[in-house]
Design a protein around this motif. Structure first.
Motif, mmCIF file in Angstrom:
data_model
loop_
_atom_site.group_PDB
_atom_site.id
_atom_site.type_symbol
_atom_site.label_atom_id
_atom_site.label_comp_id
_atom_site.label_asym_id
_atom_site.label_seq_id
_atom_site.Cartn_x
_atom_site.Cartn_y
_atom_site.Cartn_z
ATOM 1 N N SER A 25 7.617 -12.544 8.357
ATOM 2 C CA SER A 25 8.470 -11.936 9.368
ATOM 3 C C SER A 25 7.686 -11.484 10.602
ATOM 4 N N LEU A 26 6.340 -11.400 10.482
ATOM 5 C CA LEU A 26 5.544 -11.050 11.662
ATOM 6 C C LEU A 26 5.399 -12.254 12.573
ATOM 7 N N PRO A 27 5.449 -12.071 13.863
ATOM 8 C CA PRO A 27 5.208 -13.177 14.789
ATOM 9 C C PRO A 27 3.739 -13.565 14.771
ATOM 10 N N ASP A 28 3.393 -14.622 15.441
ATOM 11 C CA ASP A 28 1.989 -15.016 15.505
ATOM 12 C C ASP A 28 1.193 -13.918 16.177
ATOM 13 N N ARG A 29 -0.128 -13.953 15.972
ATOM 14 C CA ARG A 29 -0.970 -12.852 16.405
ATOM 15 C C ARG A 29 -0.897 -12.598 17.916
ATOM 16 N N ILE A 86 11.318 -1.472 13.746
ATOM 17 C CA ILE A 86 10.213 -1.265 12.806
ATOM 18 C C ILE A 86 10.734 -1.197 11.376
ATOM 19 N N ARG A 87 11.874 -0.542 11.196
ATOM 20 C CA ARG A 87 12.463 -0.430 9.854
ATOM 21 C C ARG A 87 12.744 -1.800 9.254
ATOM 22 N N ARG A 88 13.208 -2.722 10.073
ATOM 23 C CA ARG A 88 13.551 -4.052 9.566
ATOM 24 C C ARG A 88 12.314 -4.850 9.143
ATOM 25 N N SER A 89 11.148 -4.514 9.674
ATOM 26 C CA SER A 89 9.920 -5.242 9.334
ATOM 27 C C SER A 89 8.839 -4.316 8.792
ATOM 28 N N VAL A 90 9.241 -3.181 8.208
ATOM 29 C CA VAL A 90 8.265 -2.163 7.851
ATOM 30 C C VAL A 90 7.260 -2.658 6.813
ATOM 31 N N ARG A 91 7.690 -3.469 5.870
ATOM 32 C CA ARG A 91 6.753 -3.931 4.848
ATOM 33 C C ARG A 91 5.692 -4.841 5.456
ATOM 34 N N ALA A 92 6.113 -5.776 6.279
ATOM 35 C CA ALA A 92 5.158 -6.681 6.920
ATOM 36 C C ALA A 92 4.224 -5.930 7.848
ATOM 37 N N LEU A 93 4.761 -4.994 8.595
ATOM 38 C CA LEU A 93 3.940 -4.213 9.519
ATOM 39 C C LEU A 93 2.935 -3.342 8.769
ATOM 40 N N ALA A 94 3.353 -2.770 7.642
ATOM 41 C CA ALA A 94 2.481 -1.863 6.888
ATOM 42 C C ALA A 94 1.230 -2.556 6.383
ATOM 43 N N PHE A 95 1.332 -3.834 6.075
ATOM 44 C CA PHE A 95 0.191 -4.577 5.541
ATOM 45 C C PHE A 95 -0.658 -5.208 6.640
ATOM 46 N N ASP A 96 -0.332 -4.926 7.876
ATOM 47 C CA ASP A 96 -1.088 -5.442 9.006
ATOM 48 C C ASP A 96 -1.956 -4.316 9.571
ATOM 49 N N ALA A 97 -3.185 -4.642 9.944
ATOM 50 C CA ALA A 97 -4.122 -3.619 10.409
ATOM 51 C C ALA A 97 -3.579 -2.855 11.610
ATOM 52 N N THR A 98 -3.045 -3.576 12.592
ATOM 53 C CA THR A 98 -2.496 -2.913 13.786
ATOM 54 C C THR A 98 -1.088 -2.421 13.542
ATOM 55 N N GLY A 99 -0.317 -3.192 12.804
ATOM 56 C CA GLY A 99 1.063 -2.804 12.516
ATOM 57 C C GLY A 99 1.164 -1.512 11.735
ATOM 58 N N SER A 100 0.191 -1.248 10.860
ATOM 59 C CA SER A 100 0.229 -0.008 10.078
ATOM 60 C C SER A 100 0.094 1.215 10.975
ATOM 61 N N ALA A 105 0.562 -1.798 -2.092
ATOM 62 C CA ALA A 105 0.267 -1.063 -0.853
ATOM 63 C C ALA A 105 -0.874 -0.070 -1.054
ATOM 64 N N ALA A 106 -0.936 0.548 -2.221
ATOM 65 C CA ALA A 106 -1.984 1.537 -2.476
ATOM 66 C C ALA A 106 -3.373 0.913 -2.462
ATOM 67 N N ARG A 107 -3.464 -0.363 -2.769
ATOM 68 C CA ARG A 107 -4.760 -1.055 -2.788
ATOM 69 C C ARG A 107 -5.074 -1.744 -1.464
ATOM 70 N N SER A 108 -4.163 -1.645 -0.517
ATOM 71 C CA SER A 108 -4.342 -2.284 0.783
ATOM 72 C C SER A 108 -5.008 -1.312 1.756
ATOM 73 N N SER A 109 -5.976 -1.820 2.511
ATOM 74 C CA SER A 109 -6.668 -0.968 3.483
ATOM 75 C C SER A 109 -5.747 -0.498 4.596
ATOM 76 N N SER A 110 -4.687 -1.237 4.860
ATOM 77 C CA SER A 110 -3.746 -0.856 5.921
ATOM 78 C C SER A 110 -2.556 -0.084 5.370
ATOM 79 N N ALA A 111 -1.908 -0.642 4.349
ATOM 80 C CA ALA A 111 -0.677 -0.040 3.831
ATOM 81 C C ALA A 111 -0.923 1.294 3.139
#
Length: 368
Positions: A59-63, A91-105, A134-140
């Protein structure tokens, strides 16, 4: 026209002539190393893209577009009003994808900071069912910590509930999972699922927990926020091998925490493990980690004078050590008392003292 191909030889990128286009009599072209910067950028990108893992967060666009999207959403969050509401909804609609992204988090964390309670609850729902990952992710993991800080114990309870089913002890030994565990224990230690989570962590080897580079922080959090029974399980392990833990690069911090924030009885029991063998206090004072434990022992009211007496008795040894000498200076125990000198002029005035000095000088020069 002669064509060229790009090959890799011995880890070097080389450009060689196409041998199929050369005449039989023509000599074979020598391969020449070419600077990567001179190659066509698109060719290199196509080679890299073949081995690049496709992102699982589709769901994230290209970088390139993502950077612009993040900037736009950040502006909306800071603008307030309808712009902030629209940004929060996106943000709510893409919160999971954003949370696992370094900048998105970072963006999600900011969203929790500006969101109202109802909006924050809606954002948190996007990570329900993904807490273990998510707990094991450096971003999430940072997003989970923000959820714990922003929402009530009840609204954030799903984090402790899901972590309870995700091998809690292994999470405690994970660099990111341990951080989330600490926040959960800090904010909701009295909650039933959090208490069960702490018990599950302590059901494994507490010795390993205290000596682990990430796990020791969880042990410290339990000492600060856990129940009396949970604290005692950590303290009993520390008392079992006090000398080793006091010298360990990570476990000594757990020992410090116990001495600094434990009850008077808990602190005395730990201190007696060292005072039972007076030489151990001196040995700790000469150790790079152990000296911190001695500093904490000096803060235990009922034991402070005994510790100082032991250090003063062995001041010559401790003062020669790199770490011990600093401690002795802090305690003002390194200053050697000057020997008292008999002063025959103490009762005389200034003039009399000067005359007495001249007499002594003339006596020394002329003799009796």
């Amino acid at each position: 026209a002669m064509s060229v191909v790009v090959v890799v030889k011995n880890t070097f990128i080389c450009v060689v002539e196409d041998e199929g286009l050369l005449s039989p009599k023509a000599s074979r072209g020598r391969a020449c190393t070419t600077d990567v910067a001179t190659l066509d950028r698109q060719v290199l990108l196509s080679l890299v893209e073949e081995d690049t893992e496709v992102s699982k967060y589709g769901s994230l666009p290209d970088r390139v577009g993502a950077t612009q999207q993040f900037a736009r959403l950040a502006v909306g969050l800071n603008a307030g009003g309808r712009a902030a509401a629209a940004a929060l909804d996106e943000i709510r609609r893409s919160v999971r994808a954003l949370a696992f992204d370094a900048t998105g988090s970072d963006l999600v964390v900011r969203a929790f900071e500006v969101a109202r309670t109802s909006e924050a609850r809606a954002l948190a729902e996007g990570l329900r069912g993904s807490v273990g990952e998510a707990a094991r992710s450096s971003s999430a993991c940072r997003v989970l910590e923000q959820i714990v800080r922003s929402l009530s114990v009840g609204d954030a309870a799903f984090i402790a509930e899901e972590m309870l089913s995700q091998s809690p002890h292994s999470l405690a030994l994970n660099v990111h999972g341990s951080s989330v565990l600490c926040r959960v224990i800090e904010y909701s230690s009295a909650y039933a699922h959090t208490s069960a989570l702490i018990d599950a962590v302590l059901s494994a080897d507490v010795d390993v927990l205290c000596c682990h580079k990430s796990g020791h922080e969880v042990a410290m959090s339990i000492l600060s926020n856990g129940s009396a029974g949970q604290r005692d399980r950590v303290l009993s392990v520390l008392r079992g091998d006090a000398q080793r833990f006091a010298r360990h690069r990570f476990a000594f911090k757990v020992f410090e925490q116990a001495l600094a924030f434990g009850s008077e009885v808990e602190r005395m029991c730990l201190a007696l493990e060292f005072l039972a063998r007076p030489s151990s206090v001196v040995a700790l004072a000469c150790h790079n980690f152990g000296v911190n434990i001695v500093r904490e022992l000096l803060q235990v009211p009922s034991m402070s004078k005994q510790v100082q007496a032991l250090l003063a008795k062995s001041s010559s040894r401790v003062s020669k050590d790199k770490f011990g000498s600093k401690l002795m200076r802090e305690l003002a125990l390194d200053q050697k008392q000057p020997k008292q000198v008999l002063d025959l002029t103490r009762g005389l005035g200034l003039a009399e003292r000067a005359a007495y000095g001249d007499d002594i000088t003339s006596f020394a020069v002329g003799g009796a």
